[in-house]
Design a protein around this motif. Structure first.
Motif, PDB file in Angstrom:
ATOM      1  N   LEU A 231       0.831  -1.203   0.000  1.00 46.13           N
ATOM      2  CA  LEU A 231       0.000   0.000   0.000  1.00 46.13           C
ATOM      3  C   LEU A 231       0.869   1.258   0.000  1.00 46.13           C
ATOM      4  CD1 LEU A 231      -2.884  -0.899   2.500  1.00 46.13           C
ATOM      5  CD2 LEU A 231      -2.999  -0.829   0.007  1.00 46.13           C
ATOM      6  N   GLU A 232       1.925   1.239   0.809  1.00 49.51           N
ATOM      7  CA  GLU A 232       2.780   2.426   0.917  1.00 49.51           C
ATOM      8  C   GLU A 232       3.519   2.703  -0.389  1.00 49.51           C
ATOM      9  OE1 GLU A 232       3.649   2.560   5.725  1.00 49.51           O
ATOM     10  OE2 GLU A 232       4.996   1.408   4.431  1.00 49.51           O
ATOM     11  N   LYS A 233       3.808   1.661  -1.165  1.00 46.94           N
ATOM     12  CA  LYS A 233       4.439   1.862  -2.469  1.00 46.94           C
ATOM     13  C   LYS A 233       3.508   2.595  -3.426  1.00 46.94           C
ATOM     14  CE  LYS A 233       7.825  -1.897  -2.529  1.00 46.94           C
ATOM     15  NZ  LYS A 233       8.193  -3.212  -3.140  1.00 46.94           N
ATOM     16  N   LYS A 234       2.199   2.510  -3.140  1.00 42.51           N
ATOM     17  CA  LYS A 234       1.197   3.214  -3.951  1.00 42.51           C
ATOM     18  C   LYS A 234       0.790   4.534  -3.297  1.00 42.51           C
ATOM     19  CE  LYS A 234      -0.663  -0.961  -6.094  1.00 42.51           C
ATOM     20  NZ  LYS A 234      -1.869  -1.783  -6.362  1.00 42.51           N
ATOM     21  N   ASN A 235       1.632   4.990  -2.358  1.00 41.45           N
ATOM     22  CA  ASN A 235       1.431   6.273  -1.662  1.00 41.45           C
ATOM     23  C   ASN A 235       0.163   6.304  -0.811  1.00 41.45           C
ATOM     24  OD1 ASN A 235       3.800   7.494  -2.759  1.00 41.45           O
ATOM     25  ND2 ASN A 235       2.680   7.786  -4.697  1.00 41.45           N
ATOM     26  N   VAL A 236      -0.234   5.123  -0.297  1.00 43.42           N
ATOM     27  CA  VAL A 236      -1.363   5.053   0.632  1.00 43.42           C
ATOM     28  C   VAL A 236      -0.815   5.140   2.055  1.00 43.42           C
ATOM     29  CG1 VAL A 236      -3.279   3.645   1.480  1.00 43.42           C
ATOM     30  CG2 VAL A 236      -2.689   3.614  -0.960  1.00 43.42           C
ATOM     31  N   LYS A 237      -1.394   6.029   2.856  1.00 41.25           N
ATOM     32  CA  LYS A 237      -0.968   6.143   4.249  1.00 41.25           C
ATOM     33  C   LYS A 237      -1.494   4.938   5.035  1.00 41.25           C
ATOM     34  CE  LYS A 237      -1.007  11.207   4.368  1.00 41.25           C
ATOM     35  NZ  LYS A 237      -1.680  12.394   4.976  1.00 41.25           N
ATOM     36  N   VAL A 238      -0.610   4.293   5.782  1.00 36.82           N
ATOM     37  CA  VAL A 238      -0.989   3.120   6.573  1.00 36.82           C
ATOM     38  C   VAL A 238      -0.580   3.354   8.018  1.00 36.82           C
ATOM     39  CG1 VAL A 238      -0.762   0.630   6.866  1.00 36.82           C
ATOM     40  CG2 VAL A 238      -0.646   1.619   4.561  1.00 36.82           C
ATOM     41  N   TYR A 239      -1.507   3.108   8.936  1.00 34.40           N
ATOM     42  CA  TYR A 239      -1.245   3.295  10.364  1.00 34.40           C
ATOM     43  C   TYR A 239      -1.403   1.972  11.101  1.00 34.40           C
ATOM     44  CZ  TYR A 239      -1.774   8.231   9.174  1.00 34.40           C
ATOM     45  OH  TYR A 239      -1.639   9.476   8.607  1.00 34.40           O
ATOM     46  N   LEU A 240      -0.639   1.830  12.181  1.00 36.75           N
ATOM     47  CA  LEU A 240      -0.670   0.595  12.967  1.00 36.75           C
ATOM     48  C   LEU A 240      -1.332   0.828  14.313  1.00 36.75           C
ATOM     49  CD1 LEU A 240       2.979  -0.687  12.294  1.00 36.75           C
ATOM     50  CD2 LEU A 240       0.889  -1.234  11.030  1.00 36.75           C
ATOM     51  N   HIS A 241      -2.284  -0.033  14.648  1.00 33.11           N
ATOM     52  CA  HIS A 241      -2.906  -0.053  15.967  1.00 33.11           C
ATOM     53  C   HIS A 241      -2.661  -1.421  16.593  1.00 33.11           C
ATOM     54  CE1 HIS A 241      -5.929   3.534  15.547  1.00 33.11           C
ATOM     55  NE2 HIS A 241      -4.687   3.857  15.234  1.00 33.11           N
ATOM     56  N   TYR A 242      -2.462  -1.424  17.893  1.00 30.20           N
ATOM     57  CA  TYR A 242      -1.984  -2.631  18.559  1.00 30.20           C
ATOM     58  C   TYR A 242      -3.039  -3.223  19.502  1.00 30.20           C
ATOM     59  CZ  TYR A 242       2.307  -0.556  16.824  1.00 30.20           C
ATOM     60  OH  TYR A 242       3.268   0.011  16.005  1.00 30.20           O
ATOM     61  N   THR A 243      -2.853  -4.494  19.811  1.00 31.38           N
ATOM     62  CA  THR A 243      -3.715  -5.145  20.794  1.00 31.38           C
ATOM     63  C   THR A 243      -3.397  -4.578  22.175  1.00 31.38           C
ATOM     64  OG1 THR A 243      -3.739  -7.176  19.484  1.00 31.38           O
ATOM     65  CG2 THR A 243      -4.400  -7.355  21.795  1.00 31.38           C
ATOM     66  N   ILE A 244      -4.457  -4.289  22.949  1.00 33.65           N
ATOM     67  CA  ILE A 244      -4.281  -3.778  24.312  1.00 33.65           C
ATOM     68  C   ILE A 244      -4.664  -4.888  25.283  1.00 33.65           C
ATOM     69  CG2 ILE A 244      -4.996  -2.030  25.987  1.00 33.65           C
ATOM     70  CD1 ILE A 244      -5.724  -0.222  23.612  1.00 33.65           C
ATOM     71  N   GLU A 245      -3.746  -5.238  26.144  1.00 36.22           N
ATOM     72  CA  GLU A 245      -3.988  -6.330  27.094  1.00 36.22           C
ATOM     73  C   GLU A 245      -5.181  -5.994  27.995  1.00 36.22           C
ATOM     74  OE1 GLU A 245      -1.565  -8.917  30.488  1.00 36.22           O
ATOM     75  OE2 GLU A 245      -0.508  -7.437  29.238  1.00 36.22           O
ATOM     76  N   GLY A 246      -6.082  -6.961  28.123  1.00 37.77           N
ATOM     77  CA  GLY A 246      -7.246  -6.762  28.991  1.00 37.77           C
ATOM     78  C   GLY A 246      -8.365  -5.983  28.346  1.00 37.77           C
ATOM     79  N   TYR A 247      -8.264  -5.718  27.032  1.00 39.65           N
ATOM     80  CA  TYR A 247      -9.323  -4.981  26.323  1.00 39.65           C
ATOM     81  C   TYR A 247     -10.573  -5.851  26.245  1.00 39.65           C
ATOM     82  CZ  TYR A 247     -11.385  -1.856  22.826  1.00 39.65           C
ATOM     83  OH  TYR A 247     -12.198  -0.964  22.171  1.00 39.65           O
TER      84      TYR A 247
END
Length: 490
Positions: free
Chosen positions: A129-145
């Motif tokens: 995706l980033e090679k196609k200039n798409v912004k990509v964001y990472l969200h993480y697992t939260i313990e106890g969610y």
């Protein structure tokens, strides 16, 4: 088909209501968008008059103020999770969604990978995706969610997620399917925006269940049937009842999570702007039903279709018997049986009479047409020809495709391609019909009737091949089949 839903009123009312909700929060509104955005065929079946792309058309009215964020669970990428209705993986669907939105003039701001833990498949997808200039964001697992509120609403919880840079007041958060993390993405943004001094709000847009019609209305029961595999249950919203003394409908997951949401909102803002899950919603569909009886009848048919789909899924080992049991219970609540679907009765009666696989179709004028398996055609292929003859006012005994033309096709299938079933399937018979239409006026007239099959109901006395199922789907026909494998007979 009777129209039960005012689509234009819906588009106008829904877009206005979302505008009003944006105004209540000032700077920005994160709108969690549930369900399918531009191919909501379930809604179009249970609310006759609702167009499958209604929600997309509604958003296009807000296109200058809206941007889209597409959310996908990294774990779904890793296990190649497939979207059942389209047969493509979730990551493929993200690319499809982006293209569809952009083709309609809607701005896709970014993609978010949730539950990210370094999965190889997700990392590769991010890089593509980033090679196609798409912004990509990472969200993480939260313990106890979602129960560990102090951790969730902290720099080690939501604060650890990458902040999604957005530029427009309405941020539509959508996903290829359920369990992608849309709500968590919205709440994470509220946390980050609050720290930045940005006044942002959250709202939820789900078409079903419809909050301002009765709990056991067939439209709401049909939603439960559609989500039998998810174990969603429609419920009276107790928080709304307590706050306002008003009975509204929501579903179990939103009601169960509301105390947690309440605590998260209090952790971010000091107070929750909403008193109930219903308050969070913006759906106006219930206000646009213009023929309640038409919607009830359509929903009854949808419940029966879902029942057959679940039964077929069990036979194919793609569904659990619990789904079947749940839909059977819904059918009892709706006081319907499979015999309420006219084509079901017609196909089964015809098979009992003839002793061979059969099919039946209900044309839009209410006429029931049947067919049987023969030496030349499978029941489904014969059904298409019979229906097209009727619609084109061609005599039933007229050959649209000469038997002499079918012979070479059968020889090709069995002698040269190694097939065991010489009968023509639906796709093959349509190709043969299109060739006949070049020289035969009746065949041409019949072929021109194909668009009229959209919305027709079909039932077959046995399960079909994927080829036949896909042909019916492409024609816009609502198909059900007895959960019986007929071998090579059809």
């Amino acid at each position: 088909m009777r129209v039960g839903f005012d689509n234009e009123k819906y588009i106008k009312m829904q877009s206005q209501h979302i505008e009003e909700r944006i105004g209540k929060f000032g700077d920005k509104l994160y709108l969690e968008f549930g369900g399918k955005l531009f191919d909501d065929f379930h809604a179009s079946r249970v609310l006759p008059g609702f167009e499958p792309d209604s929600k997309l058309r509604m958003l296009m009215k807000l296109s200058d103020r809206a941007e889209i964020v597409i959310v996908i669970n990294a774990a779904d990428i890793e296990k190649n999770k497939v979207r059942g209705d389209l047969g493509i993986t979730y990551d493929e669907d993200v690319r499809r969604l982006m293209k569809e939105f952009e083709n309609r003039g809607l701005y896709v701001g970014s993609v978010v990978l949730t539950h990210y833990a370094g999965q190889m498949g997700a990392a590769v997808f991010k890089e593509k995706l980033e090679k196609k200039n798409v912004k990509v964001y990472l969200h993480y697992t939260i313990e106890g969610y979602p129960s560990n509120i102090p951790l969730i609403v902290s720099d080690e919880g939501y604060g650890r997620n990458e902040y999604i840079e957005t530029t427009r007041p309405l941020v539509v958060v959508t996903a290829p399917g359920p369990g992608s993390g849309k709500m968590a993405t919205c709440l994470s943004q509220l946390y980050h925006d609050n720290k930045r001094g940005i006044k942002a709000g959250y709202a939820k847009y789900e078409t079903f269940p419809i909050w301002n019609i009765p709990l056991k209305h067939p439209v709401n029961l049909a939603y439960e049937a559609a989500t039998a595999d998810l174990n969603d249950i429609n419920m009276i919203d107790p928080f709304h009842l307590e706050a306002y003394g008003e009975t509204t409908v929501n579903y179990n997951r939103d009601i169960e999570i509301f105390p947690v949401l309440n605590a998260i909102f209090e952790g971010i803002y000091g107070e929750n702007p909403y008193k109930s899950p219903t308050d969070m919603g913006v759906n106006m569909a219930g206000n646009c039903i213009v023929d309640d009886e038409a919607c009830r009848e359509a929903s009854h048919m949808e419940i029966i279709r879902r029942y057959y789909a679940a039964m077929n899924g069990v036979v194919k080992e793609k569904a659990s018997e619990n789904e079947v049991y749940k839909i059977e219970l819904l059918m009892k609540q709706a006081k319907i049986t499979t015999d309420d679907r006219k084509v079901t009765v017609a196909a089964k009666d015809r098979e009992q009479e003839l002793g061979v696989p059969t099919a039946a179709i209900e044309i839009s004028d209410g006429t029931i047409i049947t067919s049987k398996t023969s030496d030349l055609l499978g029941a489904s292929a014969a059904l298409l020809l019979n229906a097209l003859k009727y619609l084109g006012d061609v005599d039933h005994d007229t050959h649209l495709i000469s038997p002499e033309a079918i012979g070479p096709i059968q020889e090709l299938k069995t002698k040269y391609l190694g097939g065991k079933n010489p009968r023509l399937h639906t796709d093959e018979v349509l190709i043969a019909l299109s060739i006949s239409a070049l020289t035969d006026a009746n065949a041409k007239k019949a072929l021109e009737q194909l668009p009229k099959l959209k919305g027709c109901q079909v039932h077959t006395s046995g399960m079909l091949s994927n080829v036949d199922i896909n042909t019916f789907k492409k024609l816009g026909i609502d198909l059900t089949s007895e959960p019986i494998i007929k071998g090579k007979s059809n």
